[in-house]
Design a protein around this motif. Structure first.
Motif, PDB file in Angstrom:
ATOM      1  N   PHE A 167       0.839  -1.194   0.000  1.00  0.00           N
ATOM      2  CA  PHE A 167       0.000   0.000   0.000  1.00  0.00           C
ATOM      3  C   PHE A 167       0.880   1.252   0.000  1.00  0.00           C
ATOM      4  O   PHE A 167       1.988   1.235   0.540  1.00  0.00           O
ATOM      5  N   PRO A 168       0.406   2.338  -0.580  1.00  0.00           N
ATOM      6  CA  PRO A 168       1.203   3.571  -0.557  1.00  0.00           C
ATOM      7  C   PRO A 168       1.353   4.097   0.866  1.00  0.00           C
ATOM      8  O   PRO A 168       0.440   3.984   1.677  1.00  0.00           O
ATOM      9  N   ASP A 169       2.525   4.645   1.172  1.00  0.00           N
ATOM     10  CA  ASP A 169       2.743   5.184   2.503  1.00  0.00           C
ATOM     11  C   ASP A 169       1.977   6.489   2.666  1.00  0.00           C
ATOM     12  O   ASP A 169       1.480   7.069   1.690  1.00  0.00           O
ATOM     13  N   PRO A 170       1.831   7.000   3.907  1.00  0.00           N
ATOM     14  CA  PRO A 170       1.023   8.204   4.132  1.00  0.00           C
ATOM     15  C   PRO A 170       1.463   9.405   3.299  1.00  0.00           C
ATOM     16  O   PRO A 170       0.631  10.179   2.832  1.00  0.00           O
ATOM     17  N   SER A 171       2.776   9.585   3.117  1.00  0.00           N
ATOM     18  CA  SER A 171       3.238  10.735   2.342  1.00  0.00           C
ATOM     19  C   SER A 171       2.781  10.637   0.891  1.00  0.00           C
ATOM     20  O   SER A 171       2.412  11.641   0.274  1.00  0.00           O
ATOM     21  N   ALA A 172       2.777   9.414   0.337  1.00  0.00           N
ATOM     22  CA  ALA A 172       2.296   9.237  -1.032  1.00  0.00           C
ATOM     23  C   ALA A 172       0.795   9.481  -1.111  1.00  0.00           C
ATOM     24  O   ALA A 172       0.292  10.083  -2.069  1.00  0.00           O
ATOM     25  N   GLN A 173       0.056   9.019  -0.098  1.00  0.00           N
ATOM     26  CA  GLN A 173      -1.384   9.276  -0.062  1.00  0.00           C
ATOM     27  C   GLN A 173      -1.661  10.774   0.005  1.00  0.00           C
ATOM     28  O   GLN A 173      -2.564  11.299  -0.656  1.00  0.00           O
ATOM     29  N   LEU A 174      -0.876  11.480   0.823  1.00  0.00           N
ATOM     30  CA  LEU A 174      -1.063  12.924   0.955  1.00  0.00           C
ATOM     31  C   LEU A 174      -0.809  13.626  -0.368  1.00  0.00           C
ATOM     32  O   LEU A 174      -1.535  14.560  -0.738  1.00  0.00           O
ATOM     33  N   GLU A 175       0.211  13.181  -1.094  1.00  0.00           N
ATOM     34  CA  GLU A 175       0.514  13.789  -2.387  1.00  0.00           C
ATOM     35  C   GLU A 175      -0.634  13.567  -3.368  1.00  0.00           C
ATOM     36  O   GLU A 175      -0.974  14.471  -4.154  1.00  0.00           O
ATOM     37  N   GLU A 176      -1.263  12.396  -3.317  1.00  0.00           N
ATOM     38  CA  GLU A 176      -2.408  12.131  -4.191  1.00  0.00           C
ATOM     39  C   GLU A 176      -3.582  13.042  -3.838  1.00  0.00           C
ATOM     40  O   GLU A 176      -4.255  13.580  -4.724  1.00  0.00           O
ATOM     41  N   VAL A 177      -3.832  13.216  -2.547  1.00  0.00           N
ATOM     42  CA  VAL A 177      -4.925  14.090  -2.120  1.00  0.00           C
ATOM     43  C   VAL A 177      -4.637  15.529  -2.535  1.00  0.00           C
ATOM     44  O   VAL A 177      -5.535  16.264  -2.966  1.00  0.00           O
ATOM     45  N   ARG A 178      -3.366  15.931  -2.422  1.00  0.00           N
ATOM     46  CA  ARG A 178      -2.993  17.293  -2.823  1.00  0.00           C
ATOM     47  C   ARG A 178      -3.256  17.509  -4.311  1.00  0.00           C
ATOM     48  O   ARG A 178      -3.734  18.568  -4.727  1.00  0.00           O
ATOM     49  N   GLY A 179      -2.940  16.499  -5.123  1.00  0.00           N
ATOM     50  CA  GLY A 179      -3.220  16.605  -6.551  1.00  0.00           C
ATOM     51  C   GLY A 179      -4.709  16.672  -6.837  1.00  0.00           C
ATOM     52  O   GLY A 179      -5.161  17.460  -7.688  1.00  0.00           O
ATOM     53  N   ASP A 180      -5.496  15.870  -6.116  1.00  0.00           N
ATOM     54  CA  ASP A 180      -6.951  15.905  -6.283  1.00  0.00           C
ATOM     55  C   ASP A 180      -7.522  17.250  -5.834  1.00  0.00           C
ATOM     56  O   ASP A 180      -8.495  17.749  -6.420  1.00  0.00           O
ATOM     57  N   PHE A 181      -6.924  17.845  -4.811  1.00  0.00           N
ATOM     58  CA  PHE A 181      -7.388  19.149  -4.344  1.00  0.00           C
ATOM     59  C   PHE A 181      -7.158  20.214  -5.414  1.00  0.00           C
ATOM     60  O   PHE A 181      -7.995  21.112  -5.614  1.00  0.00           O
ATOM     61  N   GLY A 182      -6.035  20.119  -6.121  1.00  0.00           N
ATOM     62  CA  GLY A 182      -5.797  21.048  -7.215  1.00  0.00           C
ATOM     63  C   GLY A 182      -6.842  20.911  -8.312  1.00  0.00           C
ATOM     64  O   GLY A 182      -7.326  21.923  -8.855  1.00  0.00           O
ATOM     65  N   ARG A 183      -7.220  19.667  -8.621  1.00  0.00           N
ATOM     66  CA  ARG A 183      -8.260  19.467  -9.630  1.00  0.00           C
ATOM     67  C   ARG A 183      -9.614  19.965  -9.127  1.00  0.00           C
ATOM     68  O   ARG A 183     -10.416  20.501  -9.902  1.00  0.00           O
TER      69      ARG A 183
END
Length: 204
Positions: free
Chosen positions: A66-82
């Motif tokens: 599973f992706p680590d928390p930092s990778a999950q956070l980066e995905e959420v940050r990208g979704d927030f930009g969208r």
């Protein structure tokens, strides 16, 4: 089914049980060649192989990666930009626009790269709450408003959809503020713990 049998055979040949059993069976062959096994060498070899297979540790399938928390956070940050790009194209009433700006500003602060985001990444529940707000709650609230507003224009006299949108945004803002308070309290407790540690150390 035909293709799975060769895979199973290869898997067995490479398994710990077979390798350990084969090593023990090879020891039985050595005993046979030295004459220590006697006429019962097939039983000795088979017995040593079986004993080795039983003593070998069981195969352990690899856990899911599973992706680590930092990778999950980066995905959420990208979704927030969208999400912000989507919200920029939606026309909202001034009151709802103001509440939405307050909510997205708070979410942006939590997701801003730096130590605050690191604290959020270390809080699984908090990261899930922010992810849910970005990926589900905010877009659902805004999209439901846009859809309902169109129907309200056809059938006036109903409760204005912006009233629901404003309440939803207020509730989401409250959730985000409680999360920020909880993260702040965790940092405050950390600071207090360090103070107590230094005080105790100075007394000894």
């Amino acid at each position: 089914m035909a293709t799975s049998r060769p895979h199973r055979l290869v898997g067995f040949l490479e398994s710990r049980k077979n390798l350990t059993g084969s090593a023990c069976g090879l020891a039985g062959v050595v005993l046979t060649l030295t004459g220590l096994a006697g006429p019962y060498w097939p039983v000795v070899v088979a017995g040593l192989y079986g004993a080795g297979a039983l003593l070998a540790p069981p195969e352990r399938p690899a856990p899911p990666d599973f992706p680590d928390p930092s990778a999950q956070l980066e995905e959420v940050r990208g979704d927030f930009g969208r999400l912000r790009g989507y919200l920029a194209d939606v026309e909202l009433p001034p009151a709802a626009e103001e509440r939405l700006a307050g909510l997205t500003g708070l979410l942006a602060g939590l997701l801003e790269p730096g130590w605050v985001a690191e604290v959020l990444a270390a809080d699984p529940e908090g990261l899930h709450a922010v992810s849910r707000a970005v990926r589900q709650d905010v877009p659902e609230a805004v999209d439901a408003y846009v859809r309902t507003r169109w129907w309200t224009r056809l059938t006036p006299g109903q409760e204005p959809p912006e009233a629901h949108l404003e309440r939803q945004l207020a509730l989401l803002r409250g959730e985000a503020e409680r999360l920020a308070d909880r993260l702040r309290d965790a940092e405050a407790r950390r600071q207090e713990s360090h103070t107590r540690y230094l005080e105790d150390r100075s007394e000894h």
